[in-house]
Structure formats: structure tokens, C-alpha cells
Write a protein that holds these residues in place. Structure first.
Motif, PDB file in Angstrom:
ATOM      1  N   ASN A 180       0.823  -1.216   0.000  1.00 47.78           N
ATOM      2  CA  ASN A 180       0.000   0.000   0.000  1.00 47.78           C
ATOM      3  C   ASN A 180       0.850   1.255   0.000  1.00 47.78           C
ATOM      4  O   ASN A 180       0.653   2.175   0.794  1.00 47.78           O
ATOM      5  N   HIS A 181       1.816   1.311  -0.925  1.00 49.80           N
ATOM      6  CA  HIS A 181       2.748   2.440  -1.001  1.00 49.80           C
ATOM      7  C   HIS A 181       2.708   3.054  -2.398  1.00 49.80           C
ATOM      8  O   HIS A 181       2.240   2.429  -3.363  1.00 49.80           O
ATOM      9  N   ARG A 182       3.211   4.263  -2.498  1.00 50.84           N
ATOM     10  CA  ARG A 182       3.288   4.919  -3.804  1.00 50.84           C
ATOM     11  C   ARG A 182       4.208   4.134  -4.722  1.00 50.84           C
ATOM     12  O   ARG A 182       5.216   3.571  -4.274  1.00 50.84           O
ATOM     13  N   LEU A 183       3.878   4.120  -5.991  1.00 48.59           N
ATOM     14  CA  LEU A 183       4.593   3.284  -6.952  1.00 48.59           C
ATOM     15  C   LEU A 183       5.693   4.041  -7.697  1.00 48.59           C
ATOM     16  O   LEU A 183       6.130   3.616  -8.763  1.00 48.59           O
ATOM     17  N   TYR A 184       6.162   5.143  -7.122  1.00 45.22           N
ATOM     18  CA  TYR A 184       7.290   5.850  -7.722  1.00 45.22           C
ATOM     19  C   TYR A 184       8.520   4.942  -7.754  1.00 45.22           C
ATOM     20  O   TYR A 184       8.742   4.123  -6.857  1.00 45.22           O
ATOM     21  N   HIS A 193      11.485   5.887  -7.094  1.00 51.47           N
ATOM     22  CA  HIS A 193      12.368   6.201  -5.974  1.00 51.47           C
ATOM     23  C   HIS A 193      11.877   5.598  -4.656  1.00 51.47           C
ATOM     24  O   HIS A 193      12.580   5.665  -3.650  1.00 51.47           O
ATOM     25  N   TYR A 194      10.679   5.015  -4.629  1.00 56.51           N
ATOM     26  CA  TYR A 194      10.231   4.258  -3.466  1.00 56.51           C
ATOM     27  C   TYR A 194      10.743   2.821  -3.502  1.00 56.51           C
ATOM     28  O   TYR A 194      10.373   2.016  -2.654  1.00 56.51           O
ATOM     29  N   GLY A 195      11.585   2.500  -4.488  1.00 57.96           N
ATOM     30  CA  GLY A 195      12.112   1.147  -4.597  1.00 57.96           C
ATOM     31  C   GLY A 195      11.172   0.190  -5.288  1.00 57.96           C
ATOM     32  O   GLY A 195      11.279  -1.029  -5.119  1.00 57.96           O
ATOM     33  N   THR A 196      10.249   0.713  -6.113  1.00 59.53           N
ATOM     34  CA  THR A 196       9.255  -0.147  -6.754  1.00 59.53           C
ATOM     35  C   THR A 196       9.868  -1.188  -7.686  1.00 59.53           C
ATOM     36  O   THR A 196       9.355  -2.314  -7.752  1.00 59.53           O
ATOM     37  N   PRO A 197      10.961  -0.890  -8.419  1.00 54.78           N
ATOM     38  CA  PRO A 197      11.568  -1.974  -9.219  1.00 54.78           C
ATOM     39  C   PRO A 197      11.998  -3.161  -8.360  1.00 54.78           C
ATOM     40  O   PRO A 197      11.782  -4.321  -8.743  1.00 54.78           O
ATOM     41  N   ALA A 198      12.585  -2.909  -7.187  1.00 57.69           N
ATOM     42  CA  ALA A 198      12.991  -4.008  -6.302  1.00 57.69           C
ATOM     43  C   ALA A 198      11.768  -4.741  -5.768  1.00 57.69           C
ATOM     44  O   ALA A 198      11.763  -5.980  -5.660  1.00 57.69           O
ATOM     45  N   PHE A 199      10.719  -3.990  -5.432  1.00 60.54           N
ATOM     46  CA  PHE A 199       9.496  -4.650  -4.980  1.00 60.54           C
ATOM     47  C   PHE A 199       8.898  -5.509  -6.088  1.00 60.54           C
ATOM     48  O   PHE A 199       8.421  -6.627  -5.830  1.00 60.54           O
ATOM     49  N   SER A 250       6.898   7.033 -13.680  1.00 55.97           N
ATOM     50  CA  SER A 250       7.186   5.705 -13.126  1.00 55.97           C
ATOM     51  C   SER A 250       5.987   5.036 -12.450  1.00 55.97           C
ATOM     52  O   SER A 250       5.849   3.806 -12.557  1.00 55.97           O
ATOM     53  N   PRO A 251       5.074   5.756 -11.752  1.00 57.84           N
ATOM     54  CA  PRO A 251       3.949   5.035 -11.138  1.00 57.84           C
ATOM     55  C   PRO A 251       3.092   4.289 -12.156  1.00 57.84           C
ATOM     56  O   PRO A 251       2.699   3.136 -11.919  1.00 57.84           O
ATOM     57  N   GLU A 252       2.804   4.927 -13.274  1.00 63.77           N
ATOM     58  CA  GLU A 252       1.983   4.268 -14.299  1.00 63.77           C
ATOM     59  C   GLU A 252       2.725   3.076 -14.899  1.00 63.77           C
ATOM     60  O   GLU A 252       2.134   2.003 -15.124  1.00 63.77           O
ATOM     61  N   HIS A 253       4.028   3.235 -15.132  1.00 63.71           N
ATOM     62  CA  HIS A 253       4.818   2.144 -15.703  1.00 63.71           C
ATOM     63  C   HIS A 253       4.826   0.936 -14.766  1.00 63.71           C
ATOM     64  O   HIS A 253       4.579  -0.208 -15.201  1.00 63.71           O
ATOM     65  N   HIS A 254       5.091   1.173 -13.486  1.00 65.60           N
ATOM     66  CA  HIS A 254       5.176   0.057 -12.548  1.00 65.60           C
ATOM     67  C   HIS A 254       3.802  -0.550 -12.268  1.00 65.60           C
ATOM     68  O   HIS A 254       3.698  -1.768 -12.067  1.00 65.60           O
ATOM     69  N   ARG A 255       2.769   0.269 -12.244  1.00 64.14           N
ATOM     70  CA  ARG A 255       1.420  -0.282 -12.048  1.00 64.14           C
ATOM     71  C   ARG A 255       1.076  -1.259 -13.164  1.00 64.14           C
ATOM     72  O   ARG A 255       0.576  -2.360 -12.914  1.00 64.14           O
ATOM     73  N   PRO A 264       7.916  -0.576   1.855  1.00 61.31           N
ATOM     74  CA  PRO A 264       8.559  -0.086   0.641  1.00 61.31           C
ATOM     75  C   PRO A 264      10.067  -0.349   0.673  1.00 61.31           C
ATOM     76  O   PRO A 264      10.653  -0.546   1.730  1.00 61.31           O
ATOM     77  N   PHE A 265      10.686  -0.340  -0.490  1.00 59.28           N
ATOM     78  CA  PHE A 265      12.126  -0.530  -0.612  1.00 59.28           C
ATOM     79  C   PHE A 265      12.844   0.802  -0.780  1.00 59.28           C
ATOM     80  O   PHE A 265      13.966   0.848  -1.243  1.00 59.28           O
ATOM     81  N   ARG A 266      12.189   1.878  -0.383  1.00 56.18           N
ATOM     82  CA  ARG A 266      12.734   3.214  -0.567  1.00 56.18           C
ATOM     83  C   ARG A 266      14.045   3.401   0.191  1.00 56.18           C
ATOM     84  O   ARG A 266      14.081   3.202   1.415  1.00 56.18           O
TER      85      ARG A 266
END
Length: 385
Positions: A213-217, A219-225, A259-264, A298-300
Motif C-alpha cells: 500500500n505504497h506509492r509506486l514511484y 524512488h520508493y524502490g518499486t523496481p525491487a518490490f 514511473s507510477p503508471e509504468h510500474h502499475r 517499501p524498498f525506498r
């Protein structure tokens, strides 16, 4: 008790549920009022308690205007109208302008800066690294310098955690700003609407539902997640719900960071992953959390605090987390990981070991027990003395 002017920059006025700063103010301002303070919030939107004064301000067009264009004329007029004894600067970079406005208005008020967001992290070799979300056009170092200037202008500096305090003091020292006598740790309050007795939390029956339940930027570490999500749904008895906190963003915001749209979209394409939205509805958000068994942090890099982690824990959901930053300070050691293999093993145990799960559901809930708005308001006011 003080007359307190609370200056709040709302970065997501059209999706307040995704704005942790607004949620913080909406929970804290009534608790401060209950404690006897006279609170006025200056923000683009009002908090929900009619006892809290409201001074409408314009939402800055960009996150950089919030930092570099605080509007000195408007600040001086606002201070003349409200005559505060304490001004809370939730945008630290605005503190020098607030000090100048106090001088113009002839008011000797205390400035308390709350570090809701740290515009830097520390690399493994000790280098101070600008936060990539504030480095468009190479502005990252300018933001860090403005942040340091803001710290210097504050009479009190409030941070969420011991980790955030040590990082902020270390960064300030590199800019020759001394914070030892100013620094206070005041965590953010939990949301009482997102609290559940852990006795009411059912352990998984062999398959667990996890929530992110975190932002998908990026820089929040979304690629690692995302890499971990692939392994969790493929190798562990886990189904995963990923929150889409933003919905449809404006073209201007997408242009700054797509990045949020891409990762979503990348996550939505994975079998075993469901994208969900609360549509800005706190009841729907609670129900989504109530349908999960555990959360994923998050992995931020340099994470100083996470309201979304606290939301899960208040609902009695264990949270698994990378062993870094505030997460390593706050999360139970048995739920921390340093590799995807460890994360998969912890998730599998939560799904299949009922006693392990129940112990950590109770520990998660207990980790938020001291974060009631009343308790946090008392610490806040103590820091302002």
C-alpha cells in the motif's frame, strides 16, 4: 497552551487519502485542540474538525514551487492576521521566509519545523545523495541546501524517528548547522479508523493475502518490490494486492515522473497480483487492509518512516521489510530480510505457521499502541516548550 499556526503544503489536493501530510494534520490538529492549543491550519483544504481554524492557501503548482517560492508577502499577511505564538513549518525549506515574515510582522513566534520528508539519503560509502524525486534538472543539491537553510532558521526540529533524527543531524552537520538542542522525535499519529484488535485477525489457512500500500514511484524502490512480487506469487503460497493510490494523475505530474503508471502496468501483468484502489474512501481502504494477512514495506532508500506501514500494523497485520533505515528500527527482527530468498521464506512461514503469524499480528498491533493522536499531541506540545 500556544496559539499555533500550522502551515501545510498539500501535494495531492485531489486525492487527500494519498497525502500523508494532510492525514497527519487531520489527525493531529483536533488532538492538539483537545489538549488546549488554539490551532489554525493554513492549507489548500480544511481539516475535518470545525474547532480547528482554517486559512485557505493556494496549492503550489509543483513540488519545487513549494520549496523555492513560499510567498513572503502572503506569509507576512497571514502572520499579522493570526498572531501565532508558534509557527509549524511542514515544508522545512520555507523556514527562512517564515523567519523573515515574522520580522516584517513584528511577531516573536517560535518556528518548529517538521521533517515530513528528507530530501536525501546516505549511500553505503557515506555520501550524502539527493533524493531522485527532487533532482529534476539537477535541482537535488539546491533542495538539500535549502533544506539545511530551513533547519538553521528553526527553533525546534521535529522528526518521525530516531533514525530520521540521526540522519538529519548528520546531514545538517555537513552544512555546519547544529541541531543538538533543537531536535525532537515526535512520531506521526495512527489513524483510529485503521485500528483492529489482533484477536479479530484470522491466521492464514495455508495461503496468505499480502498487501503493498505504497506509492509506486521508482524512488520508493518499486523496481525491487516488483522483482520480489514475481518471486512471492511464483514460489510462496501468497496472493498479492497492490494499491493504486493515485488513480489517474494529471499530465503535468506524469510528465515529471511517469514511473507510477509504468510500474502499475508491469505489476498488473503478473499472475497472482491484483491492482486495487480505495478511490479515496477511508472505509474502502480499511476493508482492503482487513482482507489481507500481512503487509510489505517499501524498498525506498533512506526510508525515515511510513504511514502505510503503521496503517497495516494498526490493523494487526505483520509487515515484512528490507533491513534498512527506520524499517530496521521499527519492524520486528524476525520479519526483516536482506535478500529475496529470506523474504520468500518469511512470507511462506506467515502463510503456513499459524502460531508464528498470531504472535506477529499481536506484535504489529502493539507497535502502534503509543501512536494515538492524543499521545502524539502531548509529545508535540512538549517539544514546543
Amino acid at each position: 497552551m500556544p496559539r499555533l499556526l500550522y502551515l501545510l503544503n498539500v501535494s495531492n489536493p485531489n486525492r487527500l487519502s494519498a497525502d500523508s501530510g494532510f492525514t497527519f494534520a487531520d489527525l493531529l490538529a483536533p488532538a492538539l485542540t483537545d489538549a488546549g492549543a488554539e490551532v489554525t491550519v493554513a492549507a489548500p483544504v480544511a481539516t475535518g474538525d470545525p474547532r480547528v481554524g482554517f486559512e485557505p492557501t493556494r496549492a503550489p503548482a509543483t513540488k519545487y514551487r513549494a520549496r523555492f517560492d513560499p510567498g513572503l508577502d502572503g506569509l507576512a499577511d497571514l502572520i499579522r492576521r493570526t498572531r501565532p505564538e508558534v509557527v509549524v513549518a511542514n515544508q522545512i525549506e520555507a523556514a527562512p521566509a517564515i523567519r523573515a515574515a515574522l520580522l516584517e510582522a513584528g511577531t516573536d513566534a517560535l518556528i518548529a519545523g517538521y521533517c515530513h520528508y528528507l530530501p536525501f539519503s546516505f549511500a553505503d560509502d557515506g555520501r550524502l545523495v539527493p533524493d531522485p524525486s527532487l533532482d529534476d534538472g539537477g535541482l537535488g543539491r539546491s533542495v538539500m541546501l535549502a533544506f539545511s537553510a530551513g533547519l538553521a532558521a528553526c527553533d525546534r526540529v521535529l522528526v518521525h524517528s530516531s533514525t530520521a533524527a540521526s540522519w538529519t543531524m548528520a546531514a545538517a552537520a555537513r552544512m555546519s548547522v547544529e541541531l543538538t538542542e533543537k531536535m525532537h522525535v515526535v512520531p506521526a499519529p495512527r489513524d483510529g479508523r485503521l485500528v483492529r484488535d489482533p484477536a479479530d485477525v484470522a491466521a492464514p489457512d495455508g495461503t496468505a493475502h499480502a498487501v503493498y500500500n505504497h506509492r509506486l514511484y521508482a524512488h520508493y524502490g518499486t523496481p525491487a518490490f516488483t522483482d520480489l512480487a514475481r518471486r512471492l506469487v511464483a514460489e510462496a503460497p501468497v496472493q498479492l494486492t497492490v494499491m493504486d493510490l493515485f488513480g489517474t494523475r494529471s499530465p503535468e505530474r506524469v510528465r515529471l515522473d511517469p514511473s507510477p503508471e509504468h510500474h502499475r502496468d508491469e505489476l498488473a501483468a503478473l499472475d497472482g497480483v491484483t491492482i486495487a484502489t480505495d478511490r479515496g474512501d477511508r472505509v474502502r481502504y480499511r476493508n482492503l487492509l482487513a482482507g489481507a494477512h500481512f503487509g510489505i514495506a517499501p524498498f525506498r532508500p533512506g526510508c525515515p518512516w511510513s504511514m502505510s506501514v503503521i496503517d497495516c500494523q494498526g490493523m494487526g497485520l505483520p509487515v515484512i521489510a528490507p533491513r534498512t533505515g527506520w524499517l530496521a528500527e521499527h519492524i520486528d527482527d524476525e520479519l526483516l530480510f536482506t535478500s529475496a530468498d529470506q523474504a520468500v521464506a518469511i512470507a511462506t512461514r506467515l502463510a503456513t505457521d499459524g502460531e508464528f503469524y498470531r504472535v506477529h499480528a499481536k506484535r504489529a498491533h502493539a507497535a502502534t499502541a503509543d501512536l494515538t493522536p492524543a499521545a502524539v499531541a502531548a509529545r508535540y506540545l512538549e517539544a514546543l516548550r
